[in-house]
Motif scaffolding. Structure first.
Motif: not given
Length: 860
Positions: A760-768
């Motif tokens: 886990t980390g910090t969401a930074a740029s959406a998309g998978t």
């Protein structure tokens, strides 16, 4: 030269003769500490036996071991061993330990890399153990350890310590500083019945005690299922002996901690010690070495517990600064502090909030942490750039030693007002709101003015060049920060649009894709475009070193030669770790850029995957996102739609400028670097330095003094060695307290653990995205196949050419507004940042899924 020396004849300055372990034991003996008696067979004996040993080539370790095990022991050496052993008594049981010249050093302990033989009885048994110690210098693990620490095999020699055995009832190890949290003067003791080898080798779960200030903070009973004991006549045995309760009394624990404090006080640095308690209850010290894994403490001029935050981690520069780079940063900080009304008495000393340790820059956040206003503001600011630091700050706010001391917001508000006036913030905001064209023209004029001021007169003397560098460094920060009110206006309007439309900020991130006026993005796109115009053959066929040679000799094909020169003329001031003025730029060392070009030209892909096409697609998606938010605002009120449309247009116009202050700063540093190289050339003429680049291992103050003559070559060599040593450090704390504690190490293991198999980390740029991981620790020479997921410690603009081919990004450092996160969003690649130990927990070639919206990285 004597081939055998008693401990009492040895001191710390005899490393070359007796190796690290014996030098420490001699030093401890002479200091009156309780060391069992013993002697050392010097490195001269090893030299005689190792004559003719080849220290390079294939199968090095195996060949060297065979040579040392089979070579005859010279008669004089044999006699010295037998005689010295006899002086300890009749058939005294001894421990025979290796003592290499590259061992128990301040920067590398080499703990366990060579062999130890316990309870050796009889002269011939000692001779045999000595021979096996010599051979253990060439175990595979010892060879690998030396190579990883940059130590030349040919320079290493081995002495052998022979020390009377303590028939210990309890033994173990003691660190005089906590090796996990880093807290100094906090003793951590591991203990087990029998010989200490059970603890040292990790063969047992020992009892653990933690002591600070005479108070036992922790007592943890291990299972102690294994005991190693001496056998009559020699050798040891392992006995399965479950042991209930603790094997040390509280008085023994405190006595050990006191002994550890005496050892640390003698050396002036935290120590990793081994100890034993005999059947009479006497404590013996059998070994001491520096704890090499602790991060060095920042220099401290103010009393009390201080809180430091790493500039290097935020900037993605994990290596140390050069001394000149530190000097430049101090001047920049002095200029910034002056705008707030807190300029230092001597600007060369830097601002009071700047500290240095391990060659890295730190900000002292203590005042903010101990201020009610700072406590409210700091977590919000850190959320944007270093999200992982936020829980650490919140944790520190609970520490009674850091209770609020400053309750009035007036000093902060006064400083902010001074700063706003100093950079003309009100007028910059006004022009940003009323005329984007004029705002952009201002940024361009500022860049031209900085360029004009950057170059000293050709006739400038070295002293005048140093004057010029000091003036420019002290004055640059306020100038370039005058761009930030324009940038903040854009982001402020972005937040206002979210509020008026009701669309959450996280759902508006597409608006920030492919923004114009970002110099880093423009650079990356120009480099890709350059790859479409140059002749491909040499880049596809030749190694990078050959490409560099051809380019510097003017021997590349005409278009490539001309276009690369033009690119470097515009962007050659950039580089990896570019905020350090002492680091070469791409214009000096173009290997990185030529390597990236070669990678681009070896790729195969359609035109729709070209960055220019992806950038255009991102801009189109941003327009659609704006239309969506405007529509949402319009459903609430027509005026809201107008305001949101106005605001988001400004956001798009100004958001890319956030990279411009750093672009101008780095350009300034590169220009001053060129000027200081002229100063370096003068110092070479005076015989002060060997090479012009050596000037970057001096400070500005030292460079000025050196113009009067002298010889600083030894100083430079020493600093370069320290710099290279620090460059190998893999772990740099995000935050550090002045007592050595790393707040992140104190955080619960659960916070840094995997969740459902995901990191886990910090969401930074959406998309998978699902793809193959590529772990990269240094972008220079790195190759990234299209679609691979870049896993790295952190990034600065020197990394971004790799983003053009990356399918996703995982970073150990950073927050949602850190450099890598911002660029990833602009390029539309999924990104998660702030993932603890990502470069260790993910391996190259591993398939992973990056969910940039959830902030998770899942190994598949």
């Amino acid at each position: 030269m004597n081939t055998a020396l008693d401990f009492a004849e040895i001191d710390a300055g005899m490393l070359a003769e007796v190796g690290g372990k014996a030098a420490n034991l001699g030093e401890l003996t002479r200091a009156g500490l309780p060391v069992p008696p013993g002697w050392v067979l010097t490195t001269e004996a090893y030299r005689q036996v190792a004559q003719g040993l080849e220290t390079s080539g294939d199968d090095l370790a195996e060949r060297a071991r065979r040579h040392l095990l089979e070579a005859p022991v010279p008669p004089a050496v044999h006699e010295a061993i037998v005689k010295s052993y006899a002086e300890l008594g009749d058939d005294v049981p001894v421990a025979v330990r290796s003592s290499a010249t590259a061992e128990d050093l301040p920067f590398a302990s080499f703990a366990g890399q060579q062999d130890t033989f316990l309870n050796v009885v009889g002269a011939e048994a000692v001779v045999d153990a000595v021979r096996r110690c010599w051979a253990s210098l060439w175990t595979d693990r010892a060879v690998a350890y030396r190579e990883s620490n940059g130590i030349d095999h040919a320079t290493v020699r081995l002495a052998v310590v022979v020390q009377a055995m303590v028939d210990s009832q309890v033994a173990g190890v003691m660190f005089t500083a906590d090796p996990v949290t880093g807290r100094r003067r906090q003793a951590v003791i591991d203990a087990n019945p029998g010989l200490g080898e059970a603890v040292v080798s990790g063969a047992v779960n020992p009892d653990r005690f933690v002591v600070y200030g005479g108070e036992i903070l922790e007592r943890h009973a291990g299972d102690k299922r294994l005991t190693i004991r001496s056998l009559p006549g020699g050798g040891t045995e392992r006995v399965e002996t479950p042991h209930e309760g603790l094997c040390l009394t509280d008085d023994q624990v405190r006595a050990l901690a006191d002994l550890g404090a005496r050892v640390e006080d003698h050396y002036g640095a935290p120590q990793d010690t081994e100890w034993a308690i005999d059947e009479h209850g006497r404590i013996w010290l059998t070994q001491a070495r520096p704890i090499t894994t602790l991060y060095p403490l920042p220099e401290q001029s103010r009393p009390g517990l201080r809180v430091y935050f790493s500039v290097n981690v935020v900037q993605g520069v994990m290596g140390p600064f050069t001394p000149m780079g530190v000097s430049a940063f101090r001047l920049l900080s002095a200029g910034a502090a002056k705008v707030f009304g807190y300029g230092p008495a001597d600007r060369l000393d830097g601002a009071a909030f700047v500290a240095v340790s391990g060659g890295r820059m730190w900000l002292d956040l203590t005042t903010a942490v101990r201020s009610r206003f700072g406590r409210a503001l700091l977590p919000r600011v850190l959320t944007l750039g270093e999200a992982r630091a936020v829980p650490l700050i919140e944790q520190l706010m609970q520490d009674p030693r850091l209770s609020p001391e400053y309750t009035s917001p007036r000093p902060v508000l006064r400083a902010v007002r001074r700063f706003a006036r100093g950079i003309h913030a009100p007028s910059r905001v006004l022009i940003a709101l009323t005329s984007p064209r004029k705002a952009l023209e201002y940024t361009a004029r500022l860049g031209a003015e900085l360029d004009r001021r950057l170059v000293p007169p050709a006739s400038a003397t070295p002293e005048q060049r140093l004057d010029h560098a000091e003036r420019l460094l002290a004055g640059t920060f306020p100038a370039i920060l005058s761009i930030m009110p324009i940038v903040i206006t854009g982001y402020g309007l972005f937040a206002l649009a979210s509020k008026l439309s009701g669309v959450p900020l996280n759902d508006m991130q597409d608006i920030l894709r492919s923004v114009p006026h970002n110099p880093t993005t423009e650079m990356d796109l120009e480099l890709w475009d350059l790859a479409t115009r140059v002749e491909p053959e040499p880049f596809r066929e030749r190694p990078v070193a050959e490409l560099v040679r051809l380019y510097q000799a003017g021997g590349l094909p005409p278009v490539a030669q001309r276009e690369i020169a033009a690119f470097l003329d515009k962007y050659g001031h950039r580089g990896v770790a570019e905020i350090d003025m002492g680091v070469p730029r791409w214009s000096e060392e173009p290997a990185h850029i030529l390597g990236v070009l070669a990678n681009y030209l070896r790729m195969e892909g359609g035109a729709d995957l070209a960055p220019s096409a992806l950038f255009a697609k991102g801009a189109e998606e941003a327009r659609s996102a704006i239309a969506h938010v405007v529509s949402a605002a319009g459903r609430k009120a027509r005026w809201r739609a107008s305001v949101v449309r106005f605001g988001l247009r400004r956001t798009r116009e100004f958001a890319g400028l956030r990279e411009l202050p750093k672009f101008y700063l780095v350009k300034t540093l590169a220009g001053l670097r060129r000027s200081l190289l002229v100063v370096g050339e003068r110092l070479v003429e005076l015989g002060v330095l060997d090479a012009a680049r050596d000037v970057f291992f001096l400070t500005l103050r030292e460079a000025r003094a050196a113009l009067g003559g002298g010889d600083l070559r030894a100083v430079v060599e020493e600093r370069r060695a320290a710099y290279e040593q620090e460059s190998r450090r893999r772990h740099v704390p995000r935050m550090l307290l002045s007592d050595g504690t790393e707040p992140e190490a104190l955080a619960s293991a659960a916070a840094a653990s995997t969740t459902g198999g995901a990191l886990t980390g910090t969401a930074a740029s959406a998309g998978t995205v699902t793809g193959v991981a590529r772990v990269v620790l240094d972008p220079i020479g790195a190759h990234l196949e299209p679609g691979e997921i870049l896993v790295c410690p952190s990034t600065d603009p020197g990394w971004t050419p790799l983003f053009l081919t990356a399918g996703g990004l995982v970073m150990e450092m950073g927050g949602a507004m850190s450099h890598g996160a911002v660029v990833a969003r602009e390029y539309g690649i999924p990104a998660v940042v702030g993932v603890p130990d990502a470069t260790h927990r993910i391996t190259t070639g591993q398939e992973i899924e990056v969910n940039g919206a959830a902030g998770t990285v899942t190994p598949l």
